[in-house]
Design a protein around this motif. Structure first.
Motif, PDB file in Angstrom:
ATOM      1  N   PHE A 283      17.573  85.155  34.731  1.00 24.80           N
ATOM      2  CA  PHE A 283      17.790  85.504  36.140  1.00 24.80           C
ATOM      3  C   PHE A 283      19.202  85.208  36.652  1.00 24.80           C
ATOM      4  N   ALA A 284      19.758  84.070  36.245  1.00 25.04           N
ATOM      5  CA  ALA A 284      21.056  83.699  36.822  1.00 25.04           C
ATOM      6  C   ALA A 284      22.223  84.162  35.971  1.00 25.04           C
TER       7      ALA A 284
ATOM      8  N   THR B 227      21.850  88.282  35.258  1.00 24.66           N
ATOM      9  CA  THR B 227      21.941  89.162  36.431  1.00 24.66           C
ATOM     10  C   THR B 227      23.145  88.840  37.307  1.00 24.66           C
ATOM     11  N   LEU B 228      23.229  87.568  37.703  1.00 31.72           N
ATOM     12  CA  LEU B 228      24.261  87.226  38.686  1.00 31.72           C
ATOM     13  C   LEU B 228      25.680  87.300  38.113  1.00 31.72           C
TER      14      LEU B 228
ATOM     15  N   LEU C 243      26.611  90.842  37.954  1.00 36.87           N
ATOM     16  CA  LEU C 243      26.897  91.316  39.312  1.00 36.87           C
ATOM     17  C   LEU C 243      28.282  90.846  39.776  1.00 36.87           C
TER      18      LEU C 243
ATOM     19  N   ARG D 273      31.400  93.202  40.627  1.00 33.25           N
ATOM     20  CA  ARG D 273      32.077  93.135  41.926  1.00 33.25           C
ATOM     21  C   ARG D 273      33.567  92.852  41.735  1.00 33.25           C
TER      22      ARG D 273
ATOM     23  N   VAL E  60      16.279  84.765  44.142  1.00 37.27           N
ATOM     24  CA  VAL E  60      17.602  85.279  44.542  1.00 37.27           C
ATOM     25  C   VAL E  60      17.971  86.495  43.687  1.00 37.27           C
ATOM     26  N   ALA E  61      17.719  86.381  42.367  1.00 36.67           N
ATOM     27  CA  ALA E  61      18.104  87.474  41.454  1.00 36.67           C
ATOM     28  C   ALA E  61      17.346  88.762  41.760  1.00 36.67           C
TER      29      ALA E  61
ATOM     30  N   VAL F 233      19.345  90.682  44.757  1.00 38.03           N
ATOM     31  CA  VAL F 233      20.816  90.647  44.840  1.00 38.03           C
ATOM     32  C   VAL F 233      21.373  92.060  45.019  1.00 38.03           C
ATOM     33  N   SER F 234      22.533  92.118  45.635  1.00 40.23           N
ATOM     34  CA  SER F 234      23.208  93.408  45.793  1.00 40.23           C
ATOM     35  C   SER F 234      24.702  93.208  45.549  1.00 40.23           C
TER      36      SER F 234
ATOM     37  N   GLN G  84      22.235  84.450  48.613  1.00 40.50           N
ATOM     38  CA  GLN G  84      22.935  85.056  47.469  1.00 40.50           C
ATOM     39  C   GLN G  84      24.375  84.531  47.396  1.00 40.50           C
TER      40      GLN G  84
END
Lengths: 164, 263
Positions: free
Chosen positions: A24-25, A28-29, A32, A36, B56-57, B60-61, B69
């Motif tokens: 998840f972290a 995904t993050l 992301l 970005r 949170v995941a 997210v955007s 986030q």
């Protein structure tokens, strides 16, 4: 034994959290955040490129403007030169025309003078003939002849003066 | 050994399991809860941290619209910068999940002791040694994977390239071996000592605060421990950071030299 079991269970707890966060972290993050970051960087690159293009266009327009001004100045100079040339040509033509006209007028005047002289001669001849007739008809005495001749001469002078 | 690691005489702020065992009284359930108290809290923390991450995941955007986030991304990005700053972008990203999880797990467990009804699992050496063992195993595995078995053994015997080097290689193997074992032990003892000491300090001051008006037989006290809570927060962060940074350096030292300009 219980201690070892707790030790192993604690490791399992850590591994479980590692698996969860990896899914998840960190997966995904981070993806992301990278996306970005890349997007922002790409946009900044785009802005820089646009700026460069804008600068190029500005320089190009400036050059074009200078060229146009240069051309305009050249055309104005050319028009002035052309105007001067045309003016000179017109002046030259006018002078030539005036000269031609003057020549014609002179020729005409000369012809008129010649004609007038010729007419005058004819008139003199006619007059002489008339006088001769009169002399022949009125030849009475010397005094009368003299007056007639003097009158005739006076008449010729008058005609000369009129012609002059 | 268990009694030595978790001395009963040390003051400790009661948590919900101690309250349950107090109410239930002696019995197999109490015995189980008492034995697995640390692991229960560890799994609770795993559940909470994992649930927060999953929650949170899920929403997210690319353009963060929610504060949660932003907050989680700030933590993740901070860890990413820290790890990649030392190991480099490529290597940092490879080891970030392990090191980042280690930091978040230790920090959460350290701070859990400050939440009423909770306990810091890192105040027990079973947990700190378990984490240190994980680091030890991960570092050795990283060494074998990145250097190859021969390269790893070469590294362990001090990379001998001449006769003197080969003669000294058994000694180097011994020194390296001791070093590899001592590092995680020092990690475990440092974390355990600090968090246990911090919790004990808080427990002592909570007890002192509670006993201040004991003579009046009224259920009132003074929160004497409050100034130390801030200190405990700082200690918790620092200890999690130290454990993670040192683990990162151990990994760095095990990586091939040519990729990092020597170490």
């Amino acid at each position: 034994m219980a201690l070892l079991a707790q030790f192993v269970v604690n490791i399992l707890a850590f591994l479980l959290l590692l698996a969860i966060l990896k899914k998840f972290a960190w997966g995904t993050l981070l993806k992301l955040i990278d996306e970005r970051r890349e997007k922002i960087a790409a946009e900044f690159r785009g802005i820089d490129q646009a700026k460069e293009e804008l600068e190029k266009l500005k320089a190009e327009y400036q050059q074009r403007l200078e060229k146009i001004e240069e051309e305009a100045r050249g055309k104005i100079q050319q028009a002035i030169s052309e105007g001067r040339r045309i003016g000179m040509e017109i002046e030259e033509d006018a002078r030539a025309h005036a000269r031609t006209t003057l020549e014609k007028v002179k020729e005409t005047a000369a012809m008129e003078v010649a004609k007038a002289r010729s007419e005058l001669k004819e008139q003199v001849v006619d007059l002489a003939i008339q006088i001769t007739h009169k002399v022949l008809q009125q030849h009475l005495d010397e005094e009368t002849d003299r007056r007639m001749i003097e009158g005739f001469i006076q008449e010729i002078h008058t005609l000369d003066k009129e012609h002059d | 050994m268990h009694e030595a690691a978790a001395p009963a005489h040390l003051p400790e702020i009661p948590n919900f399991i101690t309250l349950i065992t107090h109410w239930v009284g002696h019995g197999p359930v109490t015995e189980f809860l008492h034995t697995w108290e640390n692991a229960i809290f560890a799994f609770l923390i795993v559940g909470i941290v994992g649930a927060v991450a999953a929650f949170v995941a899920r929403s997210v955007s690319l353009v963060p619209g929610r504060r949660r986030q932003v907050a989680i991304e700030a933590v993740i990005e901070g860890l990413d910068n820290m790890v990649c700053g030392v190991l480099g972008k490529k290597e940092g990203r490879r080891y970030l999940p392990f090191l980042g999880t280690l930091f978040l797990f230790i920090l959460s467990m350290n701070l859990a002791g400050l939440v009423p009804g909770f306990k810091s699992p890192t105040s027990r050496f079973e947990m700190t040694f378990a984490l240190a063992f994980s680091v030890f195993f991960y570092v050795q595995w990283t060494g074998i994977r990145r250097l190859g078995l021969v390269g790893y053994l070469d590294h362990m015997i001090g990379q001998p390239r001449d006769a003197a080097g080969w003669i000294l290689s058994p000694l180097m193997l011994f020194i390296h071996g001791i070093g590899e074992i001592v590092r995680p032990v020092s990690l475990a003892l440092r974390l355990f000592g600090n968090i246990m000491g911090e919790d004990t300090l808080l427990g002592v001051f909570v007890m002192l605060g509670a006993l201040t008006f004991a003579w009046s037989h009224l259920p009132i006290g003074i929160p004497l421990h409050l100034p130390f809570v801030l200190l405990a927060v700082i200690f918790s962060v620092v200890q999690a950071l130290v454990f993670t940074m040192l683990s990162m350096i151990y990994i760095y030292m095990m990586l091939p030299q040519e990729e990092h300009g020597g170490h």
